[in-house]
Write a protein that holds these residues in place. Structure first.
Motif, PDB file in Angstrom:
ATOM      1  N   GLY A 292      14.278  25.207  66.821  1.00 35.22           N
ATOM      2  CA  GLY A 292      13.806  24.016  67.716  1.00 35.22           C
ATOM      3  C   GLY A 292      14.521  22.802  66.830  1.00 35.22           C
ATOM      4  O   GLY A 292      15.573  22.797  67.009  1.00 35.22           O
ATOM      5  N   LYS A 293      13.687  21.742  66.724  1.00 31.46           N
ATOM      6  CA  LYS A 293      13.879  20.390  66.050  1.00 31.46           C
ATOM      7  C   LYS A 293      14.035  20.296  64.902  1.00 31.46           C
ATOM      8  O   LYS A 293      14.781  19.387  64.406  1.00 31.46           O
ATOM      9  N   TYR A 294      12.570  20.665  63.682  1.00 31.27           N
ATOM     10  CA  TYR A 294      12.402  20.120  62.909  1.00 31.27           C
ATOM     11  C   TYR A 294      13.230  20.674  61.429  1.00 31.27           C
ATOM     12  O   TYR A 294      13.905  22.173  61.661  1.00 31.27           O
ATOM     13  N   LEU A 295      12.923  20.449  60.768  1.00 28.75           N
ATOM     14  CA  LEU A 295      13.190  21.319  59.126  1.00 28.75           C
ATOM     15  C   LEU A 295      11.805  21.302  58.708  1.00 28.75           C
ATOM     16  O   LEU A 295      11.077  20.403  58.336  1.00 28.75           O
ATOM     17  N   MET A 296      11.882  22.420  56.988  1.00 32.02           N
ATOM     18  CA  MET A 296      11.514  22.418  56.367  1.00 32.02           C
ATOM     19  C   MET A 296      10.462  21.089  55.740  1.00 32.02           C
ATOM     20  O   MET A 296       9.272  21.414  55.485  1.00 32.02           O
ATOM     21  N   GLU A 297      10.383  20.437  55.626  1.00 29.19           N
ATOM     22  CA  GLU A 297      10.010  18.929  55.087  1.00 29.19           C
ATOM     23  C   GLU A 297       9.375  18.578  56.086  1.00 29.19           C
ATOM     24  O   GLU A 297       7.570  18.579  55.828  1.00 29.19           O
ATOM     25  N   ASP A 298       9.314  18.123  57.027  1.00 30.32           N
ATOM     26  CA  ASP A 298       9.138  18.675  58.599  1.00 30.32           C
ATOM     27  C   ASP A 298       7.546  19.232  58.267  1.00 30.32           C
ATOM     28  O   ASP A 298       6.354  18.600  58.422  1.00 30.32           O
ATOM     29  N   PHE A 299       7.664  20.850  57.689  1.00 32.91           N
ATOM     30  CA  PHE A 299       6.610  21.472  57.976  1.00 32.91           C
ATOM     31  C   PHE A 299       5.760  21.911  56.903  1.00 32.91           C
ATOM     32  O   PHE A 299       4.301  21.785  57.310  1.00 32.91           O
ATOM     33  N   CYS A 300       6.213  21.053  55.674  1.00 29.83           N
ATOM     34  CA  CYS A 300       5.372  21.441  54.889  1.00 29.83           C
ATOM     35  C   CYS A 300       4.333  19.648  55.032  1.00 29.83           C
ATOM     36  O   CYS A 300       3.313  20.206  54.991  1.00 29.83           O
ATOM     37  N   TYR A 301       5.063  19.104  55.580  1.00 31.11           N
ATOM     38  CA  TYR A 301       3.876  17.753  55.522  1.00 31.11           C
ATOM     39  C   TYR A 301       3.072  18.343  56.599  1.00 31.11           C
ATOM     40  O   TYR A 301       2.294  17.286  57.537  1.00 31.11           O
ATOM     41  N   ALA A 302       3.493  18.385  58.131  1.00 32.52           N
ATOM     42  CA  ALA A 302       2.532  19.287  58.851  1.00 32.52           C
ATOM     43  C   ALA A 302       1.629  20.241  58.494  1.00 32.52           C
ATOM     44  O   ALA A 302       0.533  20.005  59.055  1.00 32.52           O
ATOM     45  N   GLY A 303       1.177  20.478  57.184  1.00 32.96           N
ATOM     46  CA  GLY A 303       1.032  21.409  57.346  1.00 32.96           C
ATOM     47  C   GLY A 303       1.146  23.098  56.452  1.00 32.96           C
ATOM     48  O   GLY A 303       0.344  23.722  55.907  1.00 32.96           O
ATOM     49  N   GLY A 304       2.342  23.100  56.520  1.00 36.99           N
ATOM     50  CA  GLY A 304       3.083  23.857  55.775  1.00 36.99           C
ATOM     51  C   GLY A 304       2.202  25.598  56.331  1.00 36.99           C
ATOM     52  O   GLY A 304       1.481  25.576  57.594  1.00 36.99           O
ATOM     53  N   LEU A 305       2.668  26.780  55.879  1.00 32.67           N
ATOM     54  CA  LEU A 305       2.174  27.766  56.115  1.00 32.67           C
ATOM     55  C   LEU A 305       1.344  28.208  55.893  1.00 32.67           C
ATOM     56  O   LEU A 305       0.455  28.919  57.280  1.00 32.67           O
TER      57      LEU A 305
END
Ligand code: FES
Length: 554
Positions: A292-305
């Motif tokens: 996809g498009k985003y990166l782990m930093e974005d994943f973290c700020y979005a709520g993480g695992l």
């Protein structure tokens, strides 16, 4: 007195020997493993937590595997790390161990070690780098390298631009920040219940990474006091959770091999087919590179695992135990999603169910092969084409720029002798760049088939982990240039259109290559490594020996 006296040479006061739990902090720190170079500082935070909880922390090094520098591949040494760490856990007077990892193989290697040693254990991964930034846009580790390599070959990028761009990609401590193997395995450790919630996604330089590490130091003391071992956490239910989470995050195909190897240490029945069966109805929820498009930093700020696991809800086993002392369901009950662009809802997924890792079989892969559908071109998932065969990636690279190479968009590129025994070590070479003449014509993908692996940061229609591998006498070694190969991912088949009689003739004429080494680790590895479909562990390391025999020193 001997034990205490020598330990006191480090300046410890006598009270540390009052019977409190001794907690080993196994670090894979090394300047040769840049993704793990900050783990010394993470260890300091862990120590704070251990002292706080009444334990006695002792940091020690284990083999550090740096993905980018090790030759021929870090995978050749995953089992060596696992063996070394297991014996260190067992031979030293430890009551529990904190596992500090980051770069790809360090996470599965330490989990395999902890599983076999049977000591209470908790993992703290080092966290991803901050997002790369180049020319105003995000740049994902690894994923951008594949693209830039193709751009350079196709003349769309200059050498000078490449040199500048490389400095923009890796700009902080941490492991690769795409959903490559390191991020995947950190997520798997969390999904298995072996590291604290959110631990996989805090960036390496985020204060909360260090807060979580301190918390882990407290938790390991609880685990020791409760007698909770990795076998209590990493159950069949936990592995099923991890496989489903891997599908939801668009995780690396390397997770297949590593999870099989960890399960093998614990005696948990897990097969290649479980990955297909369990992932088929799981949609991809996380919009991260390379799929996809985003990166782990974005994943973290979005709520993480935890946000992903909460979204999966009933698809997971909520009662699986975790190192927190709570169940998976309890851990993620309140997890929130803050960005639906990054973490999609189950009823509006990023990619529909059935686009995860598929397991293929057929006369070309009797024991199985895998393909990451989300990284493939949909039009190539059903494909028939003529094979163009190379016995090593180097042999292919030698001619990849040849304008007269006999290849077109229908070609099926076969790269073989790249399996566990073959290369040796099963390197990440399967996603070789396309022939330059095709790139110049604007072709961006063709089918590639290999008995090696593919980096979790890579993409393309690439059939991987073909088993048995060519070097072990698998049918991949019998393919000839010009043979027709049919890939049918919806039907889960991989077929070499050559008659059984003809294959028997070719098999009779086939001879095994001499072993790549006559002594040392490489000899031991190639003598004992198992095939990819069972996790590529060494045959004599499968299973567990438990904690130390005669451990009487404290
Ligand atoms: Fe270390 Fe990618 S090179 S995680």
């Amino acid at each position: 007195m001997n034990h205490r006296s020598w330990m006191r040479s480090q300046g410890f006061t006598p009270e540390v020997f009052d019977g409190r739990p001794v907690i080993g902090i196994a670090t894979t720190w090394s300047e040769l493993a840049p993704c793990n170079v900050h783990l010394h500082r993470v260890a300091e935070s862990v120590k704070r937590g251990v002292w706080q909880a009444g334990g006695f922390p002792l940091e020690f090094p284990t083999m550090a595997l740096g993905e980018t520098l090790l030759r021929p591949t870090a995978m050749l040494y995953r089992n060596l790390l696992a063996m070394e760490a297991e014996e260190l856990f067992r031979a030293n007077p430890l009551d529990g161990v904190v596992l500090l990892s980051g770069c790809d193989k360090t996470t599965p290697g330490l989990l395999m070690a902890a599983a076999s040693a049977g000591l209470p254990a908790i993992m703290v991964t080092g966290g991803p780098m901050l997002s790369g930034k180049y020319q105003g846009g995000d740049v994902g580790s690894g994923t951008a390298v594949w693209r830039w390599e193709e751009d350079l070959l196709a003349g769309r990028m200059t050498q000078e631009e490449c040199v500048f761009a490389e400095g923009c990609m890796a700009r902080s401590n941490g492991h690769c920040m795409t959903m490559g193997t390191a991020s995947t395995m950190a997520s798997m450790a969390e999904a298995l219940g072996m590291q604290l919630p959110y631990s996989a996604t805090w960036p390496a330089v985020d204060a909360r990474r260090y807060e979580t590490a301190q918390r882990a130091g407290q938790v390991i003391v609880d685990l020791v006091n409760d007698g909770t071992t990795p076998a209590d956490i990493m159950t069949r239910d936990a592995f099923e959770n991890a496989i489903r989470v891997n599908a939801a995050i668009g995780g690396s195909t390397n997770a297949v091999i590593h999870l099989l190897a960890i399960a093998g240490r614990l005696g948990v029945p897990l097969t290649l087919d479980d990955f297909d069966a369990l992932a088929r109805d799981v949609p991809t929820l996380v919009n991260l590179q390379p799929s996809g498009k985003y990166l782990m930093e974005d994943f973290c700020y979005a709520g993480g695992l935890p946000a992903v696991m909460r979204e999966l809800g009933g698809m997971l086993h909520p009662g699986a135990r975790t190192v927190t002392g709570k169940t998976v369901g309890e851990n993620v009950a309140d997890a929130a999603c803050w960005n639906r662009e990054v973490i999609h809802a189950l009823d509006a997924p990023f990619q529909p169910a059935g686009t995860g890792t598929a397991v293929l079989r057929g006369n070309l892969a009797p024991d199985g092969a895998v393909i990451k559908q989300s990284a493939a071109s949909p039009r190539l998932l059903k494909h028939r084409g003529r094979a163009l065969v190379f016995d090593s990636p180097e042999e292919y690279h030698h001619v990849a720029g040849d304008p007269d190479l006999d290849a077109d968009e229908d070609t099926v590129l076969v790269i073989r002798y790249c399996g566990p025994k073959g290369y040796p070590g099963m390197p990440e070479v399967a996603n070789v760049p396309l022939p330059a003449k095709l790139l110049r014509r604007g072709v961006r993908d063709i089918v590639r088939i290999c008995d090696g692996r593919m980096s979790g940061t890579a993409y393309g229609t690439v059939v991987l982990h073909v088993a048995p591998e060519a070097a072990a006498g698998g049918p991949l070694g019998l393919v000839r240039t010009g043979d027709l190969i049919t890939l049918d991912v919806p039907a889960r088949t991989l077929t070499l259109e050559v008659t059984d009689d003809e294959l028997a003739l070719r098999r009779a004429a086939w001879t095994a290559s001499p072993p790549p080494a006559a002594r040392g680790w490489t000899w031991l590895y190639t003598e004992h490594v198992k095939q990819a479909n069972t996790g590529a562990d060494l045959d004599f390391l499968t299973g567990a020996s438990g904690a130390a025999i005669g451990r009487d020193s404290h």
